[in-house]
Design a protein around this motif. Structure first.
Motif, short mmCIF file in Angstrom:
data_model
loop_
_atom_site.label_atom_id
_atom_site.label_comp_id
_atom_site.label_asym_id
_atom_site.label_seq_id
_atom_site.Cartn_x
_atom_site.Cartn_y
_atom_site.Cartn_z
N LEU A 15 -43.37 -3.56 6.79
CA LEU A 15 -43.63 -4.61 7.76
C LEU A 15 -42.32 -5.14 8.36
N ILE A 19 -40.94 -4.79 12.52
CA ILE A 19 -40.32 -5.84 13.35
C ILE A 19 -38.89 -5.45 13.72
N THR A 105 -39.39 -12.93 9.23
CA THR A 105 -39.49 -11.72 8.42
C THR A 105 -39.32 -12.04 6.93
N THR A 124 -47.12 -10.17 10.73
CA THR A 124 -46.34 -9.14 11.42
C THR A 124 -46.94 -8.85 12.79
#
Length: 221
Positions: A15, A19, A105, A124
């Motif tokens: 994930l 990003i 994040t 996400t």
């Protein structure tokens, strides 16, 4: 439990990498590796916070708050985020979105590390939507600040160029002109901070500057 922890680490890394790939594609300060490590490290700290002190808690008379270790990620990640923020001039700041993305994040890594898989995946998706979809939908709304440094031997050309910026709906927020000596000639150097719509503003600037061949563009930031 071992395989569950491994899955959490892998999912958090994936994930965060998604990003980071988006930021890498946009050539931002923090890219794939940074976001991957932030998400993975946050998930690892959360796992340690949950299970790392089980042997201590099993002893009678001991009590610990397992959330205290994970809570330090929220404040500690600020040092990484601050490193991506660049203050070019008083009116121009770069990297705020990247810093916010790194901070988010870390939150996704904490969520996945605690076993909240769907929350991490949904977050996400929302981050990517915020970075791409909203940016595309509202790219014509709002203004972006840029620094332009120009040099010319004729100060009148610089004044005419400044007037051209004003007539083309560019907002000049800062203007500074100094005399310099280049190749044994006196010249004028101007540094402007302007605000423009987010529609290929660099291309529009270059088109305008072609009308003034006597002006040398040193940088556009």
């Amino acid at each position: 439990m071992l395989w569950d922890c491994i899955f959490r680490l892998l999912l958090a890394g994936v994930l965060g990498g998604v990003i980071g790939w988006d930021r890498e594609y946009r050539a931002k300060e923090a890219g794939l590796r940074t976001h991957f490590l932030v998400a993975l490290g946050s998930a690892l700290i959360m796992i340690v916070s949950q299970y790392g002190f089980a042997d201590v808690l099993a002893k009678p008379g001991y009590g610990l708050d397992p959330s205290r270790v994970a809570a330090q990620v929220v404040s500690g990640i600020g040092f990484i985020g601050a490193g991506t923020i660049i203050l070019l001039q008083k009116q121009v700041v770069r990297g705020l979105t990247t810093a916010a993305g790194v901070w988010t994040t870390a939150g996704i890594g904490l969520a996945v590390g605690s076993g909240m898989y769907m929350i991490g995946i949904l977050a996400t998706f929302l981050v990517l939507a915020g970075l791409e979809v909203l940016s595309y939908c509202f790219k014509s709304i709002g203004m972006r600040s840029m620094i332009i440094e120009l040099t010319a031997e004729n100060s009148e050309a610089l004044k005419a160029l400044s007037g051209k910026f004003s007539s083309e709906n560019f907002q000049i927020t800062s203007y500074e002109m100094n005399k310099v000596y280049e190749n044994n000639h006196e010249a004028y150097r101007i540094t402007m901070v302007i605000r423009a719509k987010r529609v290929n503003e660099e291309g529009l600037l270059l088109m305008m500057l072609h009308e003034f061949p006597d002006v040398t563009v040193n940088r556009i930031v």
